[in-house]
Design a protein around this motif. Structure first.
Motif, PDB file in Angstrom:
ATOM      1  N   GLN A  60       0.825  -1.210   0.000  1.00 28.59           N
ATOM      2  CA  GLN A  60       0.000   0.000   0.000  1.00 28.59           C
ATOM      3  C   GLN A  60       0.859   1.260   0.000  1.00 28.59           C
ATOM      4  O   GLN A  60       0.579   2.222  -0.731  1.00 28.59           O
ATOM      5  N   ASP A  61       1.901   1.253   0.815  1.00 21.78           N
ATOM      6  CA  ASP A  61       2.754   2.442   0.903  1.00 21.78           C
ATOM      7  C   ASP A  61       3.511   2.682  -0.395  1.00 21.78           C
ATOM      8  O   ASP A  61       3.711   3.831  -0.798  1.00 21.78           O
ATOM      9  N   LEU A  62       3.924   1.604  -1.057  1.00 16.45           N
ATOM     10  CA  LEU A  62       4.590   1.750  -2.347  1.00 16.45           C
ATOM     11  C   LEU A  62       3.618   2.293  -3.398  1.00 16.45           C
ATOM     12  O   LEU A  62       3.989   3.165  -4.207  1.00 16.45           O
ATOM     13  N   ARG A  63       2.414   1.804  -3.408  1.00 24.77           N
ATOM     14  CA  ARG A  63       1.440   2.280  -4.389  1.00 24.77           C
ATOM     15  C   ARG A  63       1.149   3.762  -4.210  1.00 24.77           C
ATOM     16  O   ARG A  63       0.907   4.479  -5.188  1.00 24.77           O
ATOM     17  N   HIS A  64       1.211   4.248  -2.994  1.00 26.49           N
ATOM     18  CA  HIS A  64       0.901   5.651  -2.727  1.00 26.49           C
ATOM     19  C   HIS A  64       2.096   6.574  -2.942  1.00 26.49           C
ATOM     20  O   HIS A  64       1.915   7.769  -3.188  1.00 26.49           O
TER      21      HIS A  64
ATOM     22  N   TYR B  43       2.491  -4.809  -6.021  1.00 27.15           N
ATOM     23  CA  TYR B  43       3.896  -5.215  -6.014  1.00 27.15           C
ATOM     24  C   TYR B  43       4.037  -6.664  -5.578  1.00 27.15           C
ATOM     25  O   TYR B  43       3.272  -7.151  -4.738  1.00 27.15           O
ATOM     26  N   VAL B  44       5.012  -7.339  -6.176  1.00 19.48           N
ATOM     27  CA  VAL B  44       5.464  -8.620  -5.653  1.00 19.48           C
ATOM     28  C   VAL B  44       6.798  -8.369  -4.958  1.00 19.48           C
ATOM     29  O   VAL B  44       7.509  -7.403  -5.273  1.00 19.48           O
ATOM     30  N   PHE B  45       7.157  -9.261  -4.034  1.00 21.63           N
ATOM     31  CA  PHE B  45       8.343  -9.044  -3.217  1.00 21.63           C
ATOM     32  C   PHE B  45       9.266 -10.254  -3.271  1.00 21.63           C
ATOM     33  O   PHE B  45       8.805 -11.406  -3.273  1.00 21.63           O
ATOM     34  N   LEU B  46      10.549  -9.951  -3.313  1.00 23.23           N
ATOM     35  CA  LEU B  46      11.571 -10.975  -3.385  1.00 23.23           C
ATOM     36  C   LEU B  46      12.594 -10.746  -2.272  1.00 23.23           C
ATOM     37  O   LEU B  46      12.834  -9.605  -1.859  1.00 23.23           O
ATOM     38  N   ARG B  47      13.193 -11.828  -1.830  1.00 26.10           N
ATOM     39  CA  ARG B  47      14.268 -11.759  -0.845  1.00 26.10           C
ATOM     40  C   ARG B  47      15.592 -12.073  -1.533  1.00 26.10           C
ATOM     41  O   ARG B  47      15.767 -13.163  -2.082  1.00 26.10           O
TER      42      ARG B  47
END
Length: 392
Positions: free
Chosen positions: A16-20, A358-362
């Motif tokens: 959410q924070d990235l989208r904003h 977003y998708v997230f990777l480590r």
């Protein structure tokens, strides 16, 4: 289940924070809260062995703001540097910088430094040496540029990646240093022991491998003390470690200087029982460009007609040295192939995800990933602060 729920909530909020706030590009994210928890744990462990001085590995924390943050917490200006262009930012940013090279540099690299950066000729740099041939080449540079080089000797404590492995080799190097006091100054030893926790336990248990590596290190110390007492003093830099063996050194070590870095960010290559108290703090976030209900493979119409349990996402970028961690179960398609431009990622049909999420990777390593991004985004209290990285 608690951990999974916490991870879900964390990534949902981060999404959410990235989208904003983001501008729709892949980002490298540093979770500052988790970083500080990892630092606090490392500090507590270091208190167990107070003669060990922390040395930060620059390649693993390759952002000046990140290094400044970590150095402040550990109250250190000791750094291990593996790449010539990263020396100057350290010297310029830390008034008492103590630099130990993490690998032997080509003689031409050392010469370039003293030719190009004459104002730093008296800086506190320990050049790592592994053979008499390299040391003689460094001696010639010291003569031509009228500098006195600090020489740290790489010793093989079991990793078998080069370095001094016999009494004769160490004595040969020390004799050259002893014979040229105006050009060369002995500064200590460096013995990297990453093999200690990497060996399968069926071959050798970690505590046994560590004890053996320490015995080898102690043997070289005793050679110096016995045969070169004029070179021995208590302020020599006896460097060891690396993140994998950190927890062994803090319990007992013949070293007085301990290098680490990656473990503070905890990429997946550092998942081990010896570092399980530390948690991941580094993530890649990539925007979703397309959401397709099914994966269709080129040239395989019959296969495409079979029932599909996954939907297909195409993301911005891909093929990083990293593993997909969110949404849960996200993975590249086995047959479609990898892409660093628009990677196909499969997720369950039940996954709620839209374009511009977003998708997230480590990451598997920090040293390989950080230089691929121009900025590291420090994430705290739902806000992102951009930190420059060392890209060169």
């Amino acid at each position: 289940m608690v951990k999974n729920a916490q991870a879900h909530d964390f990534f949902q909020q981060l999404n959410q924070d990235l989208r904003h706030s983001a501008f729709g590009l892949p980002r490298l994210i540093l979770d500052e809260d988790q970083l500080k928890r990892n630092i606090q744990h490392a500090e507590q462990q270091l208190h167990k062995n107070k003669h060990l001085k922390p040395r930060l590995v620059v390649k693993s924390l390759a952002s000046l703001q990140l290094l400044q943050t970590v150095a402040t917490h550990f109250q250190t200006q000791r750094f291990m540097v593996f790449h010539l262009p990263q020396i100057l930012p350290i010297l310029e940013s830390f008034s008492s910088a103590d630099v130990l090279m993490g690998k032997p540099m080509p003689a031409s690299t050392v010469e370039y430094f003293y030719l190009r950066f004459t104002s730093w000729n008296t800086s506190n740099i320990q050049w790592l040496v592994d053979t008499p041939q390299r040391l003689i080449a460094y001696l010639d540079i010291a003569r031509r540029y009228a500098v006195r080089l600090q020489i740290n000797i790489e010793i093989d404590v079991g990793l078998h990646r080069g370095g001094v492995s016999s009494t004769q080799e160490l004595v040969a190097l020390l004799k050259i240093i002893e014979a040229h006091p105006e050009q060369l100054k002995f500064s200590g030893l460096m013995g990297y022991d990453a093999h200690v926790t990497k060996l399968p336990s069926i071959i050798k248990k970690a505590d046994v491998a560590y004890a053996e590596s320490q015995q080898i290190y102690q043997h070289f110390i005793e050679i110096i003390q016995a045969q070169f007492p004029q070179l021995w003093h208590e302020e020599l830099c006896l460097n060891g470690g690396g993140s994998p063996s950190f927890n062994f050194h803090v319990k007992q070590s013949v070293c007085n200087d301990l290098s680490f870095g990656s473990m503070l960010l905890k990429p997946s290559d550092f998942d081990s029982t010896h570092l399980e108290a530390l948690k991941p703090a580094l993530w890649i976030a990539s925007p979703v460009l397309k959401v397709l209900e099914n994966t269709e493979l080129p040239g395989m119409p019959l296969l495409n007609k079979l029932p599909h349990k996954d939907k297909a996402l195409f993301i911005y970028g891909g093929y990083w040295m990293a593993d997909y961690v969110y949404p849960k179960g996200a993975h590249p398609h086995l047959l479609y192939g990898r892409s660093s431009n628009q990677e196909l990622v499969n997720v369950s049909k039940t996954t709620q995800i839209d374009v511009d999420d977003y998708v997230f990777l480590r990451p598997t390593q920090s040293e390989a990933i950080i230089p691929q991004f121009s900025q590291l985004y420090c994430y705290k209290n739902n806000v992102f602060e951009a930190w420059e990285t060392f890209r060169e």
